[in-house]
Every structure is written in C-alpha cells, then in structure tokens.
Design a protein around this motif. Sequence first.
Motif, PDB file in Angstrom:
ATOM      1  N   ILE A  89       0.835  -1.192   0.000  1.00 54.07           N
ATOM      2  CA  ILE A  89       0.000   0.000   0.000  1.00 54.07           C
ATOM      3  C   ILE A  89       0.877   1.252   0.000  1.00 54.07           C
ATOM      4  O   ILE A  89       2.048   1.197   0.370  1.00 54.07           O
ATOM      5  CB  ILE A  89      -0.937   0.003   1.234  1.00 54.07           C
ATOM      6  N   PRO A  90       0.342   2.405  -0.384  1.00 55.39           N
ATOM      7  CA  PRO A  90       1.107   3.649  -0.342  1.00 55.39           C
ATOM      8  C   PRO A  90       1.418   4.079   1.100  1.00 55.39           C
ATOM      9  O   PRO A  90       0.700   3.725   2.044  1.00 55.39           O
ATOM     10  CB  PRO A  90       0.184   4.677  -0.997  1.00 55.39           C
ATOM     11  N   ALA A  91       2.472   4.858   1.250  1.00 61.09           N
ATOM     12  CA  ALA A  91       2.931   5.298   2.570  1.00 61.09           C
ATOM     13  C   ALA A  91       1.853   6.051   3.347  1.00 61.09           C
ATOM     14  O   ALA A  91       1.749   5.915   4.563  1.00 61.09           O
ATOM     15  CB  ALA A  91       4.178   6.161   2.427  1.00 61.09           C
ATOM     16  N   LYS A  92       1.045   6.838   2.662  1.00 65.15           N
ATOM     17  CA  LYS A  92       0.010   7.612   3.359  1.00 65.15           C
ATOM     18  C   LYS A  92      -1.004   6.685   4.035  1.00 65.15           C
ATOM     19  O   LYS A  92      -1.399   6.915   5.173  1.00 65.15           O
ATOM     20  CB  LYS A  92      -0.686   8.551   2.371  1.00 65.15           C
ATOM     21  N   LEU A  93      -1.424   5.633   3.342  1.00 64.94           N
ATOM     22  CA  LEU A  93      -2.339   4.664   3.946  1.00 64.94           C
ATOM     23  C   LEU A  93      -1.644   3.919   5.078  1.00 64.94           C
ATOM     24  O   LEU A  93      -2.240   3.675   6.131  1.00 64.94           O
ATOM     25  CB  LEU A  93      -2.882   3.683   2.903  1.00 64.94           C
ATOM     26  N   LYS A  94      -0.398   3.560   4.882  1.00 64.94           N
ATOM     27  CA  LYS A  94       0.357   2.868   5.940  1.00 64.94           C
ATOM     28  C   LYS A  94       0.453   3.746   7.176  1.00 64.94           C
ATOM     29  O   LYS A  94       0.336   3.260   8.308  1.00 64.94           O
ATOM     30  CB  LYS A  94       1.749   2.482   5.433  1.00 64.94           C
ATOM     31  N   SER A  95       0.621   5.055   6.995  1.00 65.49           N
ATOM     32  CA  SER A  95       0.663   5.968   8.145  1.00 65.49           C
ATOM     33  C   SER A  95      -0.659   5.952   8.905  1.00 65.49           C
ATOM     34  O   SER A  95      -0.679   5.893  10.135  1.00 65.49           O
ATOM     35  CB  SER A  95       0.976   7.400   7.691  1.00 65.49           C
ATOM     36  N   LEU A  96      -1.764   6.004   8.176  1.00 62.55           N
ATOM     37  CA  LEU A  96      -3.076   5.942   8.808  1.00 62.55           C
ATOM     38  C   LEU A  96      -3.216   4.636   9.590  1.00 62.55           C
ATOM     39  O   LEU A  96      -3.645   4.627  10.748  1.00 62.55           O
ATOM     40  CB  LEU A  96      -4.173   6.061   7.752  1.00 62.55           C
ATOM     41  N   ILE A  97      -2.840   3.538   8.967  1.00 64.13           N
ATOM     42  CA  ILE A  97      -2.948   2.233   9.622  1.00 64.13           C
ATOM     43  C   ILE A  97      -2.048   2.167  10.851  1.00 64.13           C
ATOM     44  O   ILE A  97      -2.479   1.715  11.925  1.00 64.13           O
ATOM     45  CB  ILE A  97      -2.638   1.101   8.618  1.00 64.13           C
ATOM     46  N   ASP A  98      -0.819   2.632  10.725  1.00 63.00           N
ATOM     47  CA  ASP A  98       0.101   2.619  11.871  1.00 63.00           C
ATOM     48  C   ASP A  98      -0.460   3.411  13.045  1.00 63.00           C
ATOM     49  O   ASP A  98      -0.289   3.027  14.206  1.00 63.00           O
ATOM     50  CB  ASP A  98       1.463   3.193  11.489  1.00 63.00           C
ATOM     51  N   ARG A  99      -1.165   4.478  12.756  1.00 68.58           N
ATOM     52  CA  ARG A  99      -1.713   5.325  13.818  1.00 68.58           C
ATOM     53  C   ARG A  99      -2.885   4.671  14.539  1.00 68.58           C
ATOM     54  O   ARG A  99      -3.277   5.113  15.617  1.00 68.58           O
ATOM     55  CB  ARG A  99      -2.109   6.681  13.245  1.00 68.58           C
ATOM     56  N   THR A 100      -3.439   3.586  13.985  1.00 72.75           N
ATOM     57  CA  THR A 100      -4.482   2.864  14.724  1.00 72.75           C
ATOM     58  C   THR A 100      -3.859   1.993  15.820  1.00 72.75           C
ATOM     59  O   THR A 100      -4.578   1.288  16.525  1.00 72.75           O
ATOM     60  CB  THR A 100      -5.393   2.026  13.791  1.00 72.75           C
ATOM     61  N   GLN A 101      -2.554   2.099  15.983  1.00 73.69           N
ATOM     62  CA  GLN A 101      -1.879   1.483  17.135  1.00 73.69           C
ATOM     63  C   GLN A 101      -2.527   1.952  18.430  1.00 73.69           C
ATOM     64  O   GLN A 101      -2.559   1.226  19.423  1.00 73.69           O
ATOM     65  CB  GLN A 101      -0.385   1.839  17.127  1.00 73.69           C
ATOM     66  N   ALA A 102      -3.089   3.158  18.425  1.00 72.17           N
ATOM     67  CA  ALA A 102      -3.773   3.669  19.620  1.00 72.17           C
ATOM     68  C   ALA A 102      -4.956   2.766  19.996  1.00 72.17           C
ATOM     69  O   ALA A 102      -5.188   2.507  21.185  1.00 72.17           O
ATOM     70  CB  ALA A 102      -4.240   5.103  19.397  1.00 72.17           C
ATOM     71  N   PHE A 103      -5.700   2.290  19.002  1.00 71.64           N
ATOM     72  CA  PHE A 103      -6.780   1.336  19.282  1.00 71.64           C
ATOM     73  C   PHE A 103      -6.209   0.032  19.840  1.00 71.64           C
ATOM     74  O   PHE A 103      -6.710  -0.512  20.811  1.00 71.64           O
ATOM     75  CB  PHE A 103      -7.583   1.017  18.019  1.00 71.64           C
ATOM     76  N   TYR A 104      -5.161  -0.455  19.190  1.00 67.94           N
ATOM     77  CA  TYR A 104      -4.530  -1.702  19.621  1.00 67.94           C
ATOM     78  C   TYR A 104      -4.060  -1.592  21.069  1.00 67.94           C
ATOM     79  O   TYR A 104      -4.337  -2.470  21.895  1.00 67.94           O
ATOM     80  CB  TYR A 104      -3.352  -2.036  18.703  1.00 67.94           C
ATOM     81  N   ALA A 105      -3.358  -0.504  21.382  1.00 69.86           N
ATOM     82  CA  ALA A 105      -2.821  -0.319  22.735  1.00 69.86           C
ATOM     83  C   ALA A 105      -3.940  -0.246  23.764  1.00 69.86           C
ATOM     84  O   ALA A 105      -3.842  -0.834  24.851  1.00 69.86           O
ATOM     85  CB  ALA A 105      -1.955   0.937  22.785  1.00 69.86           C
ATOM     86  N   SER A 106      -5.001   0.477  23.427  1.00 69.50           N
ATOM     87  CA  SER A 106      -6.108   0.605  24.385  1.00 69.50           C
ATOM     88  C   SER A 106      -6.769  -0.747  24.642  1.00 69.50           C
ATOM     89  O   SER A 106      -7.172  -1.040  25.772  1.00 69.50           O
ATOM     90  CB  SER A 106      -7.138   1.624  23.883  1.00 69.50           C
ATOM     91  N   LYS A 107      -6.858  -1.586  23.616  1.00 70.37           N
ATOM     92  CA  LYS A 107      -7.523  -2.887  23.744  1.00 70.37           C
ATOM     93  C   LYS A 107      -6.646  -3.924  24.428  1.00 70.37           C
ATOM     94  O   LYS A 107      -7.090  -4.618  25.342  1.00 70.37           O
ATOM     95  CB  LYS A 107      -7.927  -3.425  22.363  1.00 70.37           C
ATOM     96  N   TYR A 108      -5.413  -4.062  23.955  1.00 66.41           N
ATOM     97  CA  TYR A 108      -4.600  -5.207  24.341  1.00 66.41           C
ATOM     98  C   TYR A 108      -3.556  -4.905  25.410  1.00 66.41           C
ATOM     99  O   TYR A 108      -3.154  -5.809  26.141  1.00 66.41           O
ATOM    100  CB  TYR A 108      -3.929  -5.808  23.112  1.00 66.41           C
ATOM    101  N   ILE A 109      -3.111  -3.679  25.497  1.00 64.26           N
ATOM    102  CA  ILE A 109      -2.103  -3.342  26.507  1.00 64.26           C
ATOM    103  C   ILE A 109      -2.786  -2.807  27.768  1.00 64.26           C
ATOM    104  O   ILE A 109      -2.543  -3.293  28.868  1.00 64.26           O
ATOM    105  CB  ILE A 109      -1.079  -2.333  25.958  1.00 64.26           C
ATOM    106  N   LEU A 110      -3.686  -1.832  27.583  1.00 69.63           N
ATOM    107  CA  LEU A 110      -4.340  -1.202  28.725  1.00 69.63           C
ATOM    108  C   LEU A 110      -5.630  -1.897  29.152  1.00 69.63           C
ATOM    109  O   LEU A 110      -6.138  -1.641  30.236  1.00 69.63           O
ATOM    110  CB  LEU A 110      -4.631   0.268  28.411  1.00 69.63           C
ATOM    111  N   LYS A 112      -8.527  -1.290  28.137  1.00 72.22           N
ATOM    112  CA  LYS A 112      -9.579  -0.267  28.200  1.00 72.22           C
ATOM    113  C   LYS A 112      -9.825   0.230  26.785  1.00 72.22           C
ATOM    114  O   LYS A 112      -9.328   1.288  26.391  1.00 72.22           O
ATOM    115  CB  LYS A 112      -9.152   0.902  29.096  1.00 72.22           C
ATOM    116  N   PRO A 113     -10.565  -0.515  25.980  1.00 72.91           N
ATOM    117  CA  PRO A 113     -10.716  -0.182  24.557  1.00 72.91           C
ATOM    118  C   PRO A 113     -11.268   1.223  24.312  1.00 72.91           C
ATOM    119  O   PRO A 113     -12.239   1.634  24.930  1.00 72.91           O
ATOM    120  CB  PRO A 113     -11.702  -1.233  24.050  1.00 72.91           C
ATOM    121  N   SER A 114     -10.615   1.922  23.398  1.00 70.73           N
ATOM    122  CA  SER A 114     -11.093   3.246  22.991  1.00 70.73           C
ATOM    123  C   SER A 114     -11.976   3.146  21.743  1.00 70.73           C
ATOM    124  O   SER A 114     -12.400   4.153  21.206  1.00 70.73           O
ATOM    125  CB  SER A 114      -9.915   4.197  22.739  1.00 70.73           C
ATOM    126  N   ILE A 115     -12.247   1.918  21.308  1.00 69.92           N
ATOM    127  CA  ILE A 115     -13.194   1.661  20.227  1.00 69.92           C
ATOM    128  C   ILE A 115     -14.162   0.596  20.736  1.00 69.92           C
ATOM    129  O   ILE A 115     -13.757  -0.324  21.456  1.00 69.92           O
ATOM    130  CB  ILE A 115     -12.485   1.200  18.930  1.00 69.92           C
TER     131      ILE A 115
END
Length: 193
Positions: A89-110, A112-115
């Motif tokens: 995929i293009p870098a811009k889409l990859k950046s968007l996807i990488d930034r959903t790490q916040a959802f991942y962290a809230s669900k699996y690390i903390l 406390k899901p933010s979604i």
Amino acid sequence: MSFLIINASPRKNKNCHQAVEQIKDIFDGNSVDYKILNIWDMNIEYCNACGYCNQNGICHIKDDMKDLYKEFDLSKGTIVVSPVYFDCIPAKLKSLIDRTQAFYASKYILKKPSIDRNKHRMGFFISVGGSKVYKTQFLASQIVVDFFYKSINTKLIDNLYISNTDEVEIKDNEKALEDIKKISIRLIKEVGL
C-alpha cells in the motif's frame, strides 16, 4: 454515519477514484450514508513509536487522525480502495494504519478499549494494480490491511484485486465494475441496511 470509504490514491479521477465512484453510486442508489476520505488531502502524520498510546490509549499527535478515531468507532464499516506500490500500500495509507496502534494499545495493553469492541462493523478491501497480474502483486497489501481491519474492529468480508489497470481502466472494465457492485450490495445486506 454509516460507512467510511478510504481512497488511498493521490491520483484524481484515475482507477481508485473510479472504484470509489462506483461504490458511491451504489450507496446513493440504496440510501446508504457514507463519507469519502481522500487521505492524500488530509494531514496524517507518521507514527513515531513514542509509546504514548501504550500508556494512555490515545495518540498525542494533533492532526486529522484525531477525528478519524471517532469516525472509525461510530461507523458501520470501512472500505479501503488502494493502489499497489511495490507490492504493498502507499505510505500515506500505511501511516493511517500505523496510527491505529492507539486502538490496539487501548484494547490489548491497557485493557480499556477506545473503540467499541461489541459493535458490528463490516468492510471490504479493493486493491488496484497497474501491471498484469503476477503471483505476489497483492500479497503484502493484504497482510497489512488484514491487521488494520482487526485494529478497527471491523470484519473484512471480501477482497477484490484488480490488475492491468494501466491498459484497462476500472471504468472500462465491466467485470471489475460488476464485482464492486456485488460486494457493495453484499456489504449493505450483511450490515442490515
């Protein structure tokens, strides 16, 4: 809001745009709410792996992703339409996807899901390659996008790979247009709209 349609191509009026227009026409004809995200027109910074989301469940970067987090949560689903760049995929889409790490962290690390993890969301992926089909043309894109859909708690119901668009544009490819229509209608039915 019902659906987010992500156009990951910077090229106006070309193949990804044509696929998005086909989806738009089908949704309009079925009174389905949607929002088109032309991500090349958006300010989406790269994830810099600072670890802030691992401790807080949200991203600290102030850009257009701030609103997208809410929109992913409120949506009934997400459709990604992306060109292939070096089998991915293009870098811009990859950046968007990488930034959903916040959802991942809230669900699996903390834990406390933010979604909303109980919300029923569905989507599909269209990958567009200019060259004639070859074995690995869509492989890397699919792997990355699979993780994205898991991150945004959306069931990926189908993938559509369209090759050879340098020679036959999507708007002139009857099979591609019919496949887009079938998947779009299936998506509408499966979410119960």
